[in-house]
Design an enzyme around this catalytic site. Structure first.
Site, PDB file in Angstrom:
ATOM      1  N   HIS A   1      12.776   4.091  23.602  1.00 26.80           N
ATOM      2  CA  HIS A   1      13.612   4.046  22.415  1.00 26.80           C
ATOM      3  C   HIS A   1      14.062   3.265  21.944  1.00 26.80           C
ATOM      4  CE1 HIS A   1      17.769   6.234  21.303  1.00 26.80           C
ATOM      5  NE2 HIS A   1      17.552   5.160  21.609  1.00 26.80           N
TER       6      HIS A   1
ATOM      7  N   ASN B   1       7.099   8.921  25.262  1.00 25.80           N
ATOM      8  CA  ASN B   1       6.734   7.733  24.289  1.00 25.80           C
ATOM      9  C   ASN B   1       7.051   6.113  24.200  1.00 25.80           C
ATOM     10  OD1 ASN B   1       9.182   8.418  23.828  1.00 25.80           O
ATOM     11  ND2 ASN B   1       9.110   9.283  21.101  1.00 25.80           N
TER      12      ASN B   1
ATOM     13  N   GLU C   1      25.163   2.476  21.050  1.00 24.67           N
ATOM     14  CA  GLU C   1      24.282   2.564  21.992  1.00 24.67           C
ATOM     15  C   GLU C   1      24.377   1.113  23.406  1.00 24.67           C
ATOM     16  OE1 GLU C   1      20.682   5.445  20.222  1.00 24.67           O
ATOM     17  OE2 GLU C   1      20.405   3.919  20.597  1.00 24.67           O
TER      18      GLU C   1
ATOM     19  N   TYR D   1      21.878  11.069  25.462  1.00 30.21           N
ATOM     20  CA  TYR D   1      21.358  12.222  24.234  1.00 30.21           C
ATOM     21  C   TYR D   1      22.426  12.741  24.304  1.00 30.21           C
ATOM     22  CZ  TYR D   1      16.605   9.856  25.164  1.00 30.21           C
ATOM     23  OH  TYR D   1      15.653   8.428  24.929  1.00 30.21           O
TER      24      TYR D   1
ATOM     25  N   LYS E   1      11.421   2.999  28.642  1.00 33.20           N
ATOM     26  CA  LYS E   1      11.344   4.487  28.967  1.00 33.20           C
ATOM     27  C   LYS E   1       9.807   4.212  30.659  1.00 33.20           C
ATOM     28  CE  LYS E   1      12.158   7.012  25.433  1.00 33.20           C
ATOM     29  NZ  LYS E   1      12.216   8.684  24.031  1.00 33.20           N
TER      30      LYS E   1
HETATM   31  P1  ADP Z   1      13.322   8.994  18.330  1.00 34.25           P
HETATM   32  O1  ADP Z   1      12.599   8.409  19.531  1.00 34.25           O
HETATM   33  O2  ADP Z   1      11.411   8.323  17.609  1.00 34.25           O
HETATM   34  O3  ADP Z   1      14.195   8.640  17.646  1.00 34.25           O
HETATM   35  P2  ADP Z   1      14.153  11.673  18.480  1.00 34.25           P
HETATM   36  O4  ADP Z   1      15.329  10.891  18.798  1.00 34.25           O
HETATM   37  O5  ADP Z   1      13.820  12.603  17.575  1.00 34.25           O
HETATM   38  O6  ADP Z   1      12.862  10.649  18.153  1.00 34.25           O
HETATM   39  O7  ADP Z   1      14.336  12.110  19.859  1.00 34.25           O
HETATM   40  C1  ADP Z   1      14.506  11.519  20.969  1.00 34.25           C
HETATM   41  C2  ADP Z   1      13.220  11.549  22.048  1.00 34.25           C
HETATM   42  O8  ADP Z   1      12.957  13.408  23.071  1.00 34.25           O
HETATM   43  C3  ADP Z   1      11.876  11.090  21.616  1.00 34.25           C
HETATM   44  O9  ADP Z   1      11.925   9.834  22.100  1.00 34.25           O
HETATM   45  C4  ADP Z   1      10.637  12.059  22.887  1.00 34.25           C
HETATM   46  O10 ADP Z   1      10.987  11.354  24.207  1.00 34.25           O
HETATM   47  C5  ADP Z   1      11.819  13.074  22.756  1.00 34.25           C
HETATM   48  N1  ADP Z   1      10.925  14.030  22.114  1.00 34.25           N
HETATM   49  C6  ADP Z   1      11.072  14.492  20.315  1.00 34.25           C
HETATM   50  N2  ADP Z   1      10.948  15.701  20.431  1.00 34.25           N
HETATM   51  C7  ADP Z   1      10.022  15.876  20.810  1.00 34.25           C
HETATM   52  C8  ADP Z   1       9.345  17.109  21.014  1.00 34.25           C
HETATM   53  N3  ADP Z   1       9.240  18.538  20.562  1.00 34.25           N
HETATM   54  N4  ADP Z   1       8.785  17.504  22.527  1.00 34.25           N
HETATM   55  C9  ADP Z   1       9.235  17.023  23.169  1.00 34.25           C
HETATM   56  N5  ADP Z   1       9.923  15.627  23.418  1.00 34.25           N
HETATM   57  C10 ADP Z   1      10.227  15.277  22.430  1.00 34.25           C
HETATM   58 MG    MG Z   2      16.329   8.892  18.249  1.00 27.56          MG
END
Ligand code: ADP
Ligand code: MG
Length: 140
Positions: free
Chosen positions: A117, A114, A128, A51, A11
């Protein structure tokens, strides 16, 4: 266990801090092989489409803005049980909850920024991968 493929994104928070190599090393050390990789700057349409499943979540607009705030590196990873292996190497979505030694614990800035992905199922991995790569761009 079968050799499978999954989809990864390094990212913008990670590319901005010049951590492409550091992230890739953690993926490789964890038993995954990069079989396709390209650095791109996603368009808003591309990020919203990618997304789309999160469209109703409160963080959707911020997430799209973040994902187009700089370049990303999209990758196809191959290895035994690649989807779950990658999720294990990444760690929990919120770096505060991630295990020590995971990418997100060691490198992530926040729950949004974070660093990586990873697909969450084999079916989504295929969708994807197809979203960003042509078959001939993947060389195992
Ligand atoms: P993951 O990436 O672990 O699969 P998700 O699919 O639930 O997590 O969420 C997609 C992305 O959205 C996350 O990697 C993060 O960048 C963002 N995200 C998820 N939850 C939050 C939140 N509560 N606040 C802000 N950004 C979030
Ligand atoms: Mg996810």
């Amino acid at each position: 266990m079968a050799v499978t493929r999954t989809f990864s994104i390094i990212k913008p928070d990670a590319t901005r801090r010049n951590l492409t190599g550091a992230v890739t090393k953690m993926l490789e050390d964890g038993g995954l092989r990069v079989v396709a990789s390209k650095r791109i700057h996603m368009t808003k349409d591309q990020a919203e489409g990618f997304y789309a499943v999160h469209r109703e979540r409160p963080f959707f607009n911020d997430l799209v803005s973040f994902m187009i705030s700089g370049p990303v590196v999209v990758q196809v990873l191959e290895g035994e049980n690649a989807m779950q292996r990658n999720r294990d190497i990444m760690g929990a979505t919120n770096p505060d909850n991630a295990e020590p030694g995971t990418i997100r614990k060691e490198l992530a800035e926040s729950i949004e920024a974070n660093s990586v992905h990873g697909s969450d199922s084999d079916d989504n991995a295929k969708i994807e991968i197809d979203y960003f790569f042509k078959p001939e761009e993947i060389v195992g």
